[in-house]
Motif scaffolding. Structure first.
Motif, PDB file in Angstrom:
ATOM      1  N   TYR A 257       1.019  -1.050  -0.012  1.00  0.00           N
ATOM      2  CA  TYR A 257       0.045   0.011  -0.163  1.00  0.00           C
ATOM      3  C   TYR A 257       0.966   1.279  -0.029  1.00  0.00           C
ATOM      4  O   TYR A 257       0.710   2.137  -0.760  1.00  0.00           O
ATOM      5  N   THR A 258       2.003   1.197   0.737  1.00  0.00           N
ATOM      6  CA  THR A 258       2.877   2.381   1.100  1.00  0.00           C
ATOM      7  C   THR A 258       3.782   2.386  -0.404  1.00  0.00           C
ATOM      8  O   THR A 258       3.581   3.809  -1.114  1.00  0.00           O
ATOM      9  N   ILE A 259       4.100   1.512  -1.041  1.00  0.00           N
ATOM     10  CA  ILE A 259       5.229   1.536  -1.931  1.00  0.00           C
ATOM     11  C   ILE A 259       4.349   1.207  -3.457  1.00  0.00           C
ATOM     12  O   ILE A 259       4.416   0.492  -4.199  1.00  0.00           O
ATOM     13  N   THR A 260       3.425   2.224  -3.572  1.00  0.00           N
ATOM     14  CA  THR A 260       2.577   2.382  -4.979  1.00  0.00           C
ATOM     15  C   THR A 260       2.226   3.610  -5.210  1.00  0.00           C
ATOM     16  O   THR A 260       2.703   4.768  -4.844  1.00  0.00           O
ATOM     17  N   GLY A 261       1.674   3.893  -6.531  1.00  0.00           N
ATOM     18  CA  GLY A 261       1.468   5.213  -7.179  1.00  0.00           C
ATOM     19  C   GLY A 261       2.474   5.807  -7.885  1.00  0.00           C
ATOM     20  O   GLY A 261       2.443   6.752  -8.363  1.00  0.00           O
ATOM     21  N   PHE A 262       3.557   5.049  -7.898  1.00  0.00           N
ATOM     22  CA  PHE A 262       4.888   5.513  -8.849  1.00  0.00           C
ATOM     23  C   PHE A 262       4.567   5.364 -10.323  1.00  0.00           C
ATOM     24  O   PHE A 262       5.366   5.590 -10.974  1.00  0.00           O
ATOM     25  N   ASP A 263       3.207   5.003 -10.834  1.00  0.00           N
ATOM     26  CA  ASP A 263       2.820   5.227 -12.131  1.00  0.00           C
ATOM     27  C   ASP A 263       2.744   6.696 -12.345  1.00  0.00           C
ATOM     28  O   ASP A 263       2.417   7.164 -13.624  1.00  0.00           O
ATOM     29  N   ALA A 264       2.931   7.386 -11.257  1.00  0.00           N
ATOM     30  CA  ALA A 264       2.622   8.997 -11.722  1.00  0.00           C
ATOM     31  C   ALA A 264       3.768   9.674 -12.566  1.00  0.00           C
ATOM     32  O   ALA A 264       3.607  10.301 -13.397  1.00  0.00           O
ATOM     33  N   SER A 265       5.199   8.838 -12.270  1.00  0.00           N
ATOM     34  CA  SER A 265       6.061   9.295 -13.550  1.00  0.00           C
ATOM     35  C   SER A 265       5.539   8.994 -14.938  1.00  0.00           C
ATOM     36  O   SER A 265       5.946   9.705 -15.398  1.00  0.00           O
ATOM     37  N   ALA A 266       4.744   8.071 -15.153  1.00  0.00           N
ATOM     38  CA  ALA A 266       4.250   7.591 -16.350  1.00  0.00           C
ATOM     39  C   ALA A 266       3.285   8.850 -16.694  1.00  0.00           C
ATOM     40  O   ALA A 266       3.035   9.263 -17.883  1.00  0.00           O
ATOM     41  N   HIS A 267       2.218   9.109 -15.820  1.00  0.00           N
ATOM     42  CA  HIS A 267       1.129   9.739 -16.063  1.00  0.00           C
ATOM     43  C   HIS A 267       1.679  11.298 -16.374  1.00  0.00           C
ATOM     44  O   HIS A 267       0.606  12.024 -16.996  1.00  0.00           O
ATOM     45  N   THR A 268       2.602  11.693 -15.868  1.00  0.00           N
ATOM     46  CA  THR A 268       3.133  13.000 -16.408  1.00  0.00           C
ATOM     47  C   THR A 268       4.442  13.074 -17.344  1.00  0.00           C
ATOM     48  O   THR A 268       5.124  13.733 -17.483  1.00  0.00           O
ATOM     49  N   SER A 269       4.332  11.981 -17.993  1.00  0.00           N
ATOM     50  CA  SER A 269       5.238  11.744 -18.996  1.00  0.00           C
ATOM     51  C   SER A 269       5.199  12.972 -19.997  1.00  0.00           C
ATOM     52  O   SER A 269       6.378  13.442 -20.474  1.00  0.00           O
ATOM     53  N   GLU A 270       3.912  13.469 -20.401  1.00  0.00           N
ATOM     54  CA  GLU A 270       3.890  14.726 -21.500  1.00  0.00           C
ATOM     55  C   GLU A 270       4.213  15.845 -20.972  1.00  0.00           C
ATOM     56  O   GLU A 270       4.091  16.851 -21.525  1.00  0.00           O
ATOM     57  N   GLU A 271       4.358  15.686 -19.800  1.00  0.00           N
ATOM     58  CA  GLU A 271       4.895  17.300 -18.899  1.00  0.00           C
ATOM     59  C   GLU A 271       6.290  16.944 -18.471  1.00  0.00           C
ATOM     60  O   GLU A 271       6.881  18.157 -17.779  1.00  0.00           O
ATOM     61  N   THR A 272       7.059  16.126 -19.019  1.00  0.00           N
ATOM     62  CA  THR A 272       8.580  15.728 -18.527  1.00  0.00           C
ATOM     63  C   THR A 272       9.586  15.777 -19.759  1.00  0.00           C
ATOM     64  O   THR A 272       9.094  15.248 -20.862  1.00  0.00           O
ATOM     65  N   GLN A 273      10.539  16.522 -19.564  1.00  0.00           N
ATOM     66  CA  GLN A 273      11.506  16.668 -20.546  1.00  0.00           C
ATOM     67  C   GLN A 273      12.343  15.337 -20.345  1.00  0.00           C
ATOM     68  O   GLN A 273      12.746  14.899 -19.511  1.00  0.00           O
ATOM     69  N   ASN A 274      12.621  14.822 -21.721  1.00  0.00           N
ATOM     70  CA  ASN A 274      13.650  13.622 -22.054  1.00  0.00           C
ATOM     71  C   ASN A 274      12.808  12.439 -21.434  1.00  0.00           C
ATOM     72  O   ASN A 274      13.461  11.705 -20.402  1.00  0.00           O
ATOM     73  N   ALA A 275      11.534  12.548 -21.671  1.00  0.00           N
ATOM     74  CA  ALA A 275      10.604  11.463 -20.686  1.00  0.00           C
ATOM     75  C   ALA A 275      10.921  10.090 -21.175  1.00  0.00           C
ATOM     76  O   ALA A 275      10.825   9.158 -20.179  1.00  0.00           O
TER      77      ALA A 275
ATOM     78  N   CYS B 239      -6.616   0.519  -2.814  1.00  0.00           N
ATOM     79  CA  CYS B 239      -5.810   1.269  -3.387  1.00  0.00           C
ATOM     80  C   CYS B 239      -4.754   0.276  -3.831  1.00  0.00           C
ATOM     81  O   CYS B 239      -4.401   0.192  -4.969  1.00  0.00           O
ATOM     82  N   ALA B 240      -3.935  -0.533  -2.932  1.00  0.00           N
ATOM     83  CA  ALA B 240      -2.955  -1.599  -3.178  1.00  0.00           C
ATOM     84  C   ALA B 240      -3.439  -2.432  -4.131  1.00  0.00           C
ATOM     85  O   ALA B 240      -2.615  -2.880  -5.151  1.00  0.00           O
ATOM     86  N   LEU B 241      -4.694  -3.086  -3.749  1.00  0.00           N
ATOM     87  CA  LEU B 241      -5.252  -4.173  -4.911  1.00  0.00           C
ATOM     88  C   LEU B 241      -5.251  -3.754  -6.476  1.00  0.00           C
ATOM     89  O   LEU B 241      -4.798  -4.280  -7.004  1.00  0.00           O
ATOM     90  N   PHE B 242      -6.193  -2.620  -6.466  1.00  0.00           N
ATOM     91  CA  PHE B 242      -6.635  -2.121  -7.671  1.00  0.00           C
ATOM     92  C   PHE B 242      -5.494  -1.747  -8.590  1.00  0.00           C
ATOM     93  O   PHE B 242      -5.394  -1.937  -9.837  1.00  0.00           O
ATOM     94  N   LEU B 243      -4.631  -0.895  -7.903  1.00  0.00           N
ATOM     95  CA  LEU B 243      -3.393  -0.331  -8.530  1.00  0.00           C
ATOM     96  C   LEU B 243      -2.472  -1.323  -9.140  1.00  0.00           C
ATOM     97  O   LEU B 243      -2.065  -1.364 -10.242  1.00  0.00           O
ATOM     98  N   TYR B 244      -2.242  -2.296  -8.481  1.00  0.00           N
ATOM     99  CA  TYR B 244      -1.098  -3.464  -8.741  1.00  0.00           C
ATOM    100  C   TYR B 244      -1.780  -4.336  -9.678  1.00  0.00           C
ATOM    101  O   TYR B 244      -1.124  -4.793 -10.438  1.00  0.00           O
ATOM    102  N   VAL B 245      -3.003  -4.578  -9.888  1.00  0.00           N
ATOM    103  CA  VAL B 245      -3.833  -5.139 -10.905  1.00  0.00           C
ATOM    104  C   VAL B 245      -3.565  -4.612 -12.244  1.00  0.00           C
ATOM    105  O   VAL B 245      -3.307  -5.211 -13.188  1.00  0.00           O
ATOM    106  N   SER B 246      -3.765  -3.259 -12.115  1.00  0.00           N
ATOM    107  CA  SER B 246      -3.595  -2.283 -13.167  1.00  0.00           C
ATOM    108  C   SER B 246      -2.255  -2.363 -13.740  1.00  0.00           C
ATOM    109  O   SER B 246      -1.807  -2.378 -15.105  1.00  0.00           O
ATOM    110  N   TYR B 247      -1.333  -2.463 -12.689  1.00  0.00           N
ATOM    111  CA  TYR B 247       0.116  -2.509 -13.013  1.00  0.00           C
ATOM    112  C   TYR B 247       0.353  -4.003 -13.989  1.00  0.00           C
ATOM    113  O   TYR B 247       1.233  -3.778 -14.863  1.00  0.00           O
TER     114      TYR B 247
END
Length: 530
Positions: A264-282, A419-427
């Motif tokens: 549950y704690t170490i999740t949500g790191f897909d934020a780096s991907a969701h902000t790809s279009e706002e990141t340089q050298n993505a 949060c942990a269950l659904f996010l990791y399934v989507s991962y």
């Protein structure tokens, strides 16, 4: 535009999308937004009681390492795909390209539900931490009327009517607090990625500093230095765990349920991907941001968990205290009052920015899915403000949905498990699609490659998520079965009844070339020169 930004826009155009969002995030900012959502000062504290209620010190430390290493495997697998397809849709877009539009459509909804649970659970945690650490601990406000009580059994000397009144008052206070917290986060997101980035960059440093000082405080003023605590497994499910996991379970099942603490704690790191279009050298920054955010959360979170276990005067009592266990540890530390006050404020602030970053990620998922026609009234939700260059409608939709989730399931533990269950399934979904597509339909890769480790690590990630699914529906989280079954039925009905004919998915092949004029118009509308 700089050379790297020109290349980023070119890659985005090659996938059929316009550069509508402002590309103002550097590599550190991309890392910081994922590190802020993971926020070991959020789940690492608020879900610590789950570790103690399942496997005691062993679960909190060795379990943390096992769960953290698994999260690192998942991040590496997603990083390889994100390096090839750096888009705001992230998981949805990857699943669509690698597994087909139906698989991508389902991934989008599961990921979106998980992201809503992120914001909902962390904001409930913000309120609980603010109430117990700041209002009560720093300002010494009596928060009894805002603190729920158990009803089975009733506290000594309390009637059922009194308990009901207190719990109603506590629920009302939580609803009002969560609404106000979410409102502020939505406003910050509304007014541009620059302001959000400043806060998440600050949060990256804040989390590290507070985590180190908090760890040293627990070790300096409370440690017993009994290292056997770190490797001793005690099954505390049932009554020994204060009914946090109310039904006694076999030791192995208790261990699996306890893995929800790190995951549950170490999740949500897909934020780096969701902000790809706002990141340089993505193509380089996105996989690096995901992997580094998980790795450093694993390292500092482990040290923090060790300090909690070593500082506990009585592990059995800490487990018995349930949700109050960590707060009792902190409040009873004989450390200087000013130091504890500063730490308390830092913890609450880090949790607030954690949910702020979560709302950023959620809104980008909504925006990306909507621009491909995946949501009802997609024309509304895909809108980008020409002034602020943010998907404002998507931001406010994400805010409303996250608040609604806390109304339906107000308990923090259920929101955290969801949060942990659904996010990791989507991962796991794009990773599974990549396992089948790699070397066949998936032949174009980005700079970050796993090479010969790609398929073995992908298989570990998928199998591990299946185990997590089993753990995530054990009591007291079996309420999630209703969510899962309801979501599955709804997705099947919608897909075969409507969406299979209507939803086209992301542009592929010849459709990308046909979008050239649409891309130019979209970029002109937000003032983006191409």
């Amino acid at each position: 535009m700089s050379g790297s930004t020109d290349e980023d826009v070119k890659v985005l155009h090659s996938m059929g999308y316009a550069q509508e969002l402002a590309r103002r995030m550097g590599g550190f900012s991309n890392f910081a937004i994922s590190f802020s959502i993971i926020c070991i000062l959020a789940g690492g504290i608020t879900s610590f009681p789950l570790a103690m209620a399942t496997g005691s010190g062993f679960e909190a430390t060795i379990g943390w390492v096992i769960g953290g290493v698994f999260a690192l495997v998942v991040a590496a697998c997603l990083g390889q795909i994100g390096s090839a397809y750096p888009t705001a849709g992230g998981l949805y877009h990857w699943s669509s390209i690698l597994g087909g539009r139906g698989w991508g459509w389902a991934t989008a909804w599961i990921n979106l539900l998980g992201l809503i649970f992120v914001v909902a659970s962390v904001n409930v945690g913000v309120w609980l931490l603010f109430r117990d650490l700041v209002l009560s601990g720093v300002f010494h406000v009596d928060v009894t009327a805002w603190t729920s009580v158990t009803t089975d059994p009733l506290p000594s000397g309390m009637t059922a009517e009194q308990a009901k009144a207190i719990n109603s008052s506590a629920y009302t206070a939580q609803v009002v607090a969560v609404c106000l917290i979410t409102l502020v986060q939505a406003l910050i997101n509304h007014f541009g990625i620059k302001l959000t980035t400043l806060l998440t960059d600050f949060s990256g440093y804040l989390i590290l500093v507070v985590a180190v000082v908090l760890t040293l405080t627990f070790l300096g003023w409370g440690a017993s230095w009994d290292f056997s605590r770190l490797t001793t497994f005690v099954n505390n499910t049932g009554d020994p765990g204060g009914n946090y996991v109310p039904e006694a379970r076999p030791a192995f099942i208790a261990f699996l349920v306890g893995l929800l603490y790190p995951l549950y704690t170490i999740t949500g790191f897909d934020a780096s991907a969701h902000t790809s279009e706002e990141t340089q050298n993505a193509r380089v920054a996105v996989p690096r941001g995901m992997i580094h955010s998980v790795f450093w959360s694993l390292v500092f979170g482990f040290a923090m968990a060790v300090s909690f276990v070593l500082a506990s005067p009585d592990l059995a009592q800490t487990a018995k205290d349930g949700g109050a266990g960590w707060f009792n540890l902190f409040n009873n530390l004989p450390a200087p009052g000013l130091l504890k006050d500063v730490l308390a404020i830092g913890i609450v602030l880090a949790n607030f920015i954690c949910a702020l970053a979560g709302l950023t990620s959620t809104s980008r998922m909504i925006y990306a899915f909507a621009r491909d026609g995946g949501l009802p009234a997609s024309g509304v939700w895909k809108g980008v403000s020409p002034t602020w260059r943010t998907p404002v409608a998507a931001i406010w939709l994400g805010a409303v949905l996250s608040v609604a989730a806390t109304l339906y399931s107000p308990a923090f533990a259920a929101l955290a498990a969801g949060c942990a269950l659904f996010l990791y399934v989507s991962y796991a979904m794009p990773i599974a699609a990549g396992l089948l597509a790699e070397g066949k339909t998936w032949t174009e890769f980005g700079p970050f490659r796993l090479g010969i480790w790609s398929k073995p690590l992908g298989a570990i990630a998928v199998l591990g998520v299946l185990v997590l699914m089993y753990a995530g529906i054990q009591p007291p989280f079996d309420i999630l079965i209703n969510y899962a079954i309801g979501l599955l039925v709804l997705l099947l009905v919608l897909w075969f009844g409507i969406e299979a004919r209507r939803f086209k998915g992301p542009p592929i092949g010849g459709d990308i070339a046909k979008r050239a004029s649409e891309i130019a118009e979209a970029e002109k509308a937000v003032g983006q020169s191409t």
